[in-house]
Scaffold this motif. Sequence first.
Motif, PDB file in Angstrom:
ATOM      1  N   VAL A   1      -4.232   1.745   4.670  1.00 42.18           N
ATOM      2  CA  VAL A   1      -5.789   1.666   4.707  1.00 42.18           C
ATOM      3  C   VAL A   1      -6.032   2.708   3.372  1.00 42.18           C
ATOM      4  O   VAL A   1      -5.855   3.697   3.310  1.00 42.18           O
TER       5      VAL A   1
ATOM      6  N   THR B   1      10.976   2.096   3.672  1.00 44.94           N
ATOM      7  CA  THR B   1      11.036   1.109   4.048  1.00 44.94           C
ATOM      8  C   THR B   1      11.745  -0.111   3.354  1.00 44.94           C
ATOM      9  O   THR B   1      11.668   0.094   2.183  1.00 44.94           O
ATOM     10  N   ALA B   2      11.611  -1.368   3.916  1.00 50.22           N
ATOM     11  CA  ALA B   2      12.263  -2.325   3.238  1.00 50.22           C
ATOM     12  C   ALA B   2      11.134  -2.720   2.063  1.00 50.22           C
ATOM     13  O   ALA B   2      11.619  -3.605   1.292  1.00 50.22           O
ATOM     14  N   ALA B   3       9.889  -2.466   2.076  1.00 50.56           N
ATOM     15  CA  ALA B   3       9.001  -2.927   1.200  1.00 50.56           C
ATOM     16  C   ALA B   3       8.606  -1.917   0.287  1.00 50.56           C
ATOM     17  O   ALA B   3       8.747  -0.457   0.599  1.00 50.56           O
ATOM     18  N   ALA B   4       8.852  -2.354  -0.917  1.00 49.48           N
ATOM     19  CA  ALA B   4       8.596  -1.576  -2.210  1.00 49.48           C
ATOM     20  C   ALA B   4       7.275  -0.856  -2.048  1.00 49.48           C
ATOM     21  O   ALA B   4       7.019   0.335  -3.009  1.00 49.48           O
ATOM     22  N   THR B   5       6.471  -1.412  -1.664  1.00 47.69           N
ATOM     23  CA  THR B   5       5.050  -0.738  -1.677  1.00 47.69           C
ATOM     24  C   THR B   5       4.388   0.276  -0.922  1.00 47.69           C
ATOM     25  O   THR B   5       3.379   0.678  -0.900  1.00 47.69           O
ATOM     26  N   SER B   6       5.459   0.405   0.208  1.00 47.23           N
ATOM     27  CA  SER B   6       5.144   1.276   1.346  1.00 47.23           C
ATOM     28  C   SER B   6       4.766   2.668   0.438  1.00 47.23           C
ATOM     29  O   SER B   6       5.703   3.073  -0.143  1.00 47.23           O
ATOM     30  N   ASP B   7       3.799   3.324   0.900  1.00 45.89           N
ATOM     31  CA  ASP B   7       3.429   4.570   0.315  1.00 45.89           C
ATOM     32  C   ASP B   7       3.329   5.724   1.319  1.00 45.89           C
ATOM     33  O   ASP B   7       2.513   5.667   2.115  1.00 45.89           O
TER      34      ASP B   7
ATOM     35  N   ASP C   1       2.253  -3.973   4.008  1.00 43.33           N
ATOM     36  CA  ASP C   1       3.613  -3.932   3.187  1.00 43.33           C
ATOM     37  C   ASP C   1       4.710  -4.946   3.573  1.00 43.33           C
ATOM     38  O   ASP C   1       5.225  -4.800   4.803  1.00 43.33           O
ATOM     39  N   ILE C   2       5.264  -5.781   2.838  1.00 42.43           N
ATOM     40  CA  ILE C   2       6.197  -6.492   3.335  1.00 42.43           C
ATOM     41  C   ILE C   2       7.365  -6.301   2.468  1.00 42.43           C
ATOM     42  O   ILE C   2       7.336  -6.039   1.141  1.00 42.43           O
TER      43      ILE C   2
ATOM     44  N   LYS D   1      -9.242   7.646  -0.513  1.00 45.60           N
ATOM     45  CA  LYS D   1      -8.571   8.089   0.431  1.00 45.60           C
ATOM     46  C   LYS D   1      -7.448   7.028   1.001  1.00 45.60           C
ATOM     47  O   LYS D   1      -7.681   5.970   0.815  1.00 45.60           O
ATOM     48  N   ARG D   2      -6.382   7.463   1.457  1.00 46.61           N
ATOM     49  CA  ARG D   2      -5.115   6.665   1.934  1.00 46.61           C
ATOM     50  C   ARG D   2      -4.765   7.108   3.187  1.00 46.61           C
ATOM     51  O   ARG D   2      -4.592   8.207   3.440  1.00 46.61           O
ATOM     52  N   LEU D   3      -4.442   6.079   3.918  1.00 48.53           N
ATOM     53  CA  LEU D   3      -4.075   6.358   5.244  1.00 48.53           C
ATOM     54  C   LEU D   3      -2.609   5.434   5.269  1.00 48.53           C
ATOM     55  O   LEU D   3      -2.988   3.782   4.991  1.00 48.53           O
ATOM     56  N   SER D   4      -1.371   5.661   5.657  1.00 53.30           N
ATOM     57  CA  SER D   4      -0.578   4.842   5.873  1.00 53.30           C
ATOM     58  C   SER D   4       0.273   5.131   7.064  1.00 53.30           C
ATOM     59  O   SER D   4       0.220   6.147   7.660  1.00 53.30           O
ATOM     60  N   ILE D   5       0.457   3.856   7.595  1.00 55.56           N
ATOM     61  CA  ILE D   5       1.136   3.966   8.993  1.00 55.56           C
ATOM     62  C   ILE D   5       2.569   3.404   8.762  1.00 55.56           C
ATOM     63  O   ILE D   5       2.926   2.386   8.472  1.00 55.56           O
ATOM     64  N   VAL D   6       3.622   4.071   9.169  1.00 51.89           N
ATOM     65  CA  VAL D   6       4.868   3.578   9.195  1.00 51.89           C
ATOM     66  C   VAL D   6       5.595   3.634  10.331  1.00 51.89           C
ATOM     67  O   VAL D   6       5.964   4.730  10.933  1.00 51.89           O
TER      68      VAL D   6
ATOM     69  N   VAL E   1       1.680  -0.270   7.399  1.00 54.58           N
ATOM     70  CA  VAL E   1       0.100  -0.646   7.040  1.00 54.58           C
ATOM     71  C   VAL E   1      -0.252   0.575   6.357  1.00 54.58           C
ATOM     72  O   VAL E   1      -0.134   1.692   6.540  1.00 54.58           O
TER      73      VAL E   1
END
Lengths: 167, 452
Positions: B403, A132-138, B420-421, A99-104, B401
């Motif tokens: 989870v 976003t500026a972060a590559a890891t944002s999902d 995430d940064i 399960k993934r939850l992301s908050i942007v 962020v």
Amino acid sequence: MSAQHPVWETWPGDVDWRPVSPRLVPVRILGLLAVGVPLAAGATLAAWLWWPGPWPQLVAGTAAAILLVRALLTRRAVRSWGYAEREDDLLIRHGVWTKRLSIVPYNRMQFIDVSANPFQRMFDLATVKLHTAAATSDSTVPGLPPDDAAGLRDRLAARAEREREGL
Amino acid sequence: MTADDPAPGTETDTEAPAEAAGVEETPRHRLHPFSPVLHGVKTLWVVIAAISWQGFARFGVDVGALIVLGVGVLGLVWATLTWFYTGYQLHDGQLRITTGVLIRSHRTIPLERLQSVEVRQPLLARLVGLADLRMEVTGGTKTEAPLAYLPLPAAERLRTTLLNLSRRLPEATTEDDEAQDTPTEPDDPALVVATRDLVVSQMLSSQLVVVPVAAAVTVALFVWEPDMSFFGLAGLITATAGTLLQPIARAAGNYDFRLYPSADSLRIRRGLTERRTQTVPLHRITAVVVRWPRLWRWKGWVQVRAANAGHSGDGPEEKTSGAFLLPVGDLAQARGVASTALSGPDVLAVPLAPAPKRASWCAPVGRPALGMGLTEDLFVCRSGRISPTLVAVPLARIQSVRVTQGRRQRWLRLATVHVDIAGGLTLPTRAKHRDVGEALTTARRIREATRR
């Protein structure tokens, strides 16, 4: 909306989760087949050429079983997608096994992509992706009807604009 | 074609004075005229390496020398042409760099996105008092357009100017002049790493520990099968050289490490053969990493690194985990450096909540090291049983962020919080295996804190 684990629903309490279009199911299955069938055929052909005996059938059977299971799971996977536009952030959740939850936050959005691959176009769907500026944002919302996608994009853009002005 | 066609160059040259009425306009500058020679020497080394001993043996020494000479002259001519067509200019808060002999390119570097500036002096350049200037810009995958080479004072002056412009000071010009008058190098560094400590710390790196093992294997091989001794020896030498190279490079790179903090930036000076001075604005730091390597534990040493949104450093290690703020030092030094980098809070004093006991089902070895802490303005997480690593991220720098909960985590009611940064560094900015409720609460609290 599937309520598999209550805690994912409780957070953060007052959220109105919106589902993605159920038409995403055939899109996903077609995508799966487009990759899976050639692979399975290739593996079967290889087995048929080099390994005599029951191997080709076994390989083909296994591949077919895997594809079938994945296809059956697609329905749940699609239903697990949800997004919620809140006052100043976007929540996205998905995933059946993991399960993934992301908050942007809107003020961290750099740009928004709307895209549609051929299968999505066949079923009149589009994907909205936030960067976003972060590559890891999902943060992807797949399977929205084009009008919804455009609306989401415009709302997000407007909110990002407003948030930036507030800085 | 290009040699007889100076049109692009002259065009830009005549263009510059016309625009000079602008406030921040400076005339178009050239790099130091000695730069082509330095670049040419570099090409020469490449050629020699390419021909190698085998080449020399095949062509004969005189033919080989002729080839080297010929290519060297060509390289010099090319470097001179490149130098002739390279120029830079400050214009309206942006740095413009013009390069290219055959294909002209005008690059504009937006200074408000400047992450750090590095003045670098490779050995040869150092001998003649030249330096190159490298810039890192947000989202850049590589160091932006190095200006090689400038006289050292000019490079330092340009660095000050660029950093001032990057802060978007309203009165950039007056501030510039003041800044240029003040000495660019503060005299007393806050931190100096002793060479002895540096060497000892690198001798305690995991690579060097492998060497005795390799030696033992070779000896065993020799005893077991004397015929294999040549391969064994060759293998040992190759392996030793390979494993020794990285610690030696790191020791040389961080030789005479000095850290000069100023009001709003950190300046790091280091290097044995290549002297490097890097300036990182404090407001650009996205994370601070403190690491306790296993083999340093009995010495009580730690290392501290800082990440920013640009691409920092050039080793594979620095690419993935940021530039060193402290290559080796004790806990007190680490504390000082980390708090300076994050301007205030003591990272190591942040209380960390351990992961619940049941997380051992997910991380049987690593569970005791897992920890997470959240303060007013910091997210701190720790992981790694063998070499614990602590990552501190200012909440204001968090982009999003997440989870996540894997299948096994779901059975155990655990979840992982990721923050995430910006930047392409692969830092472990996640608190693994927290209680689900705690994870979601943390995510919400981080989110509420970033709203401010």
